[in-house]
Design an enzyme around this catalytic site. Sequence first.
Site, PDB file in Angstrom:
ATOM      1  N   SER A 103       5.448 -41.859   2.909  1.00  0.00           N
ATOM      2  CA  SER A 103       5.688 -41.850   4.258  1.00  0.00           C
ATOM      3  C   SER A 103       4.599 -40.449   4.605  1.00  0.00           C
ATOM      4  O   SER A 103       4.369 -40.027   5.535  1.00  0.00           O
ATOM      5  CB  SER A 103       7.175 -41.483   4.789  1.00  0.00           C
ATOM      6  OG  SER A 103       7.556 -42.720   5.277  1.00  0.00           O
TER       7      SER A 103
ATOM      8  N   GLU B  80      11.235 -34.411  -2.364  1.00  0.00           N
ATOM      9  CA  GLU B  80      11.202 -34.888  -3.833  1.00  0.00           C
ATOM     10  C   GLU B  80      12.025 -36.268  -4.467  1.00  0.00           C
ATOM     11  O   GLU B  80      12.393 -36.719  -4.718  1.00  0.00           O
ATOM     12  CB  GLU B  80      12.914 -33.833  -4.570  1.00  0.00           C
ATOM     13  CG  GLU B  80      12.280 -32.541  -5.082  1.00  0.00           C
ATOM     14  CD  GLU B  80      13.204 -31.610  -5.788  1.00  0.00           C
ATOM     15  OE1 GLU B  80      13.450 -32.397  -6.621  1.00  0.00           O
ATOM     16  OE2 GLU B  80      13.269 -30.288  -5.779  1.00  0.00           O
TER      17      GLU B  80
ATOM     18  N   CYS C 206      -3.108  -4.810   7.499  1.00  0.00           N
ATOM     19  CA  CYS C 206      -1.978  -5.069   7.875  1.00  0.00           C
ATOM     20  C   CYS C 206      -2.634  -3.836   9.582  1.00  0.00           C
ATOM     21  O   CYS C 206      -3.072  -2.808   8.970  1.00  0.00           O
ATOM     22  CB  CYS C 206      -0.541  -5.201   8.749  1.00  0.00           C
ATOM     23  SG  CYS C 206      -0.052  -3.683   7.978  1.00  0.00           S
TER      24      CYS C 206
ATOM     25  N   GLU D 282       0.998  -1.407  -0.115  1.00  0.00           N
ATOM     26  CA  GLU D 282       0.469   0.437  -0.294  1.00  0.00           C
ATOM     27  C   GLU D 282       1.170   1.654   0.388  1.00  0.00           C
ATOM     28  O   GLU D 282       0.297   1.693  -0.582  1.00  0.00           O
ATOM     29  CB  GLU D 282      -0.806  -0.027   0.553  1.00  0.00           C
ATOM     30  CG  GLU D 282      -1.999  -1.206   1.079  1.00  0.00           C
ATOM     31  CD  GLU D 282      -1.047  -2.504   1.920  1.00  0.00           C
ATOM     32  OE1 GLU D 282      -2.092  -2.542   3.354  1.00  0.00           O
ATOM     33  OE2 GLU D 282      -0.334  -2.357   2.357  1.00  0.00           O
TER      34      GLU D 282
ATOM     35  N   ARG E  23      12.811 -24.171  -6.597  1.00  0.00           N
ATOM     36  CA  ARG E  23      13.583 -24.887  -5.596  1.00  0.00           C
ATOM     37  C   ARG E  23      13.220 -23.002  -5.233  1.00  0.00           C
ATOM     38  O   ARG E  23      13.912 -22.862  -4.005  1.00  0.00           O
ATOM     39  CB  ARG E  23      14.144 -25.116  -5.656  1.00  0.00           C
ATOM     40  CG  ARG E  23      14.628 -26.622  -6.349  1.00  0.00           C
ATOM     41  CD  ARG E  23      15.639 -27.260  -6.835  1.00  0.00           C
ATOM     42  NE  ARG E  23      15.459 -28.742  -7.455  1.00  0.00           N
ATOM     43  CZ  ARG E  23      16.115 -29.534  -7.393  1.00  0.00           C
ATOM     44  NH1 ARG E  23      17.804 -29.263  -8.043  1.00  0.00           N
ATOM     45  NH2 ARG E  23      16.307 -30.971  -7.484  1.00  0.00           N
TER      46      ARG E  23
ATOM     47  N   TRP F 134      16.389 -39.491 -17.781  1.00  0.00           N
ATOM     48  CA  TRP F 134      15.457 -38.170 -17.171  1.00  0.00           C
ATOM     49  C   TRP F 134      14.157 -38.443 -17.546  1.00  0.00           C
ATOM     50  O   TRP F 134      14.050 -38.725 -19.161  1.00  0.00           O
ATOM     51  CB  TRP F 134      16.265 -36.614 -17.513  1.00  0.00           C
ATOM     52  CG  TRP F 134      16.905 -36.132 -17.446  1.00  0.00           C
ATOM     53  CD1 TRP F 134      18.852 -36.054 -17.852  1.00  0.00           C
ATOM     54  CD2 TRP F 134      17.529 -35.186 -16.140  1.00  0.00           C
ATOM     55  NE1 TRP F 134      19.585 -35.481 -17.621  1.00  0.00           N
ATOM     56  CE2 TRP F 134      18.489 -35.038 -16.013  1.00  0.00           C
ATOM     57  CE3 TRP F 134      16.833 -35.255 -15.195  1.00  0.00           C
ATOM     58  CZ2 TRP F 134      19.070 -34.266 -14.740  1.00  0.00           C
ATOM     59  CZ3 TRP F 134      17.076 -34.854 -14.331  1.00  0.00           C
ATOM     60  CH2 TRP F 134      18.592 -34.408 -14.016  1.00  0.00           C
TER      61      TRP F 134
ATOM     62  N   LEU G 185      20.264 -30.654  -6.304  1.00  0.00           N
ATOM     63  CA  LEU G 185      19.478 -30.191  -5.040  1.00  0.00           C
ATOM     64  C   LEU G 185      19.554 -28.294  -5.198  1.00  0.00           C
ATOM     65  O   LEU G 185      19.552 -27.651  -3.694  1.00  0.00           O
ATOM     66  CB  LEU G 185      19.028 -30.470  -3.728  1.00  0.00           C
ATOM     67  CG  LEU G 185      19.247 -32.131  -3.723  1.00  0.00           C
ATOM     68  CD1 LEU G 185      19.292 -32.752  -2.127  1.00  0.00           C
ATOM     69  CD2 LEU G 185      17.747 -32.438  -4.494  1.00  0.00           C
TER      70      LEU G 185
END
Length: 361
Positions: free
Chosen positions: A299, A291, A70, A46, A179, A165, A199
């Site tokens: 899990s 990933e 806010c 704002e 990422r 791949w 990674l």
Amino acid sequence: MMRAIELAQKGRGFVAPNPMVGAVIVKDDKIVGEGWHEKAGSNHAEVNAVLNSKLESFSDCTLYINLEPCTHFGKTPPCVDKIIGLKFKRVVIGTLDKNPVVAGKGKEKLELSNIEVKVGVLEEECDWLNRVFFKNITQNAPYVIAKIAQTLDGYIATKNKNSKWITSEASREYVHLLRSEIDSILVGDGTVNTDNPELTVRHVKGRNPKRIILDQNLSISLSSKILIDEERKNTYIICNENYEFSKKANVLALAGIKIINMAVDSNNSFDLQELMEKLYQGLNLNSVLVEGGGGVYKSFLKANLIDELQIFIAPKILGSGLAAFNDLNISSLKNTFNFDIVKTERFGPDLLIILKKSSVA
């Protein structure tokens, strides 16, 4: 409001733990000012919109903003007070703040100051934009995305665990962008030992996320890329508490890798809910990108921790191989794990399907 959302997205990856917010000022049906929250601790959207407008009076203006202004003091003063002080005629809010402590208070304060307020314009889109922030603020937990690359028939690797791949370079570039916007990447030791991944963010400009490795017995090779590259000090290994003071743990610690020990249950597994609490409260990680591999996906699914699925489907058929979710032991369709499709997108020859956890039990 669509423009406010577009502006808000410019802050992606820079404003956490704050929400992404964009603001547009309209006078006589013309945009006369716009801004977004650019960096945590800096001016809110704002304020930037007002500064960029160069107007002297706002009494005939409408302010469009994707999130309720806010009402509390933080690193900057309350935005709602700024709006009231400038005497805006009307404020259009995409969605209210989901924090139950403050939700609706900004709207109420504006209305008490005789400012016309409209709420709920493109509300679904505004909620989706700040889904990470909303989960953080309402559940004190990180937002979890599971990213999966698979074939048409549902395999993430061949039987001998070859997965490079499955998807195209265009898909991988998108993943690197994802990422760069996420606080951390999480994989299991099997993925590290089989794929030896980096990674990191390499195909796009952006910051590298922290790397979380689930490795109960500290089995990953000391020559793994994640243990010897420049980002190793941003790498955390979660291991069985029995290995905390082992020789290998000491070697890893000397190299700058952080070792976090946890107890395992009767099934020789970590309590993932406890792990998420450690990541959020101990490391201030607001989001986690899972990933792989298959055991880790399963899990997280069984622990009901996946908030969002991003599944890349390559137009390839393997016939057999390793699936993302094996051995769930579901015998009835009433017991399936349900997700809602949010959107689909093409990347080269691949199809990306983005899904969110279903609200239907």
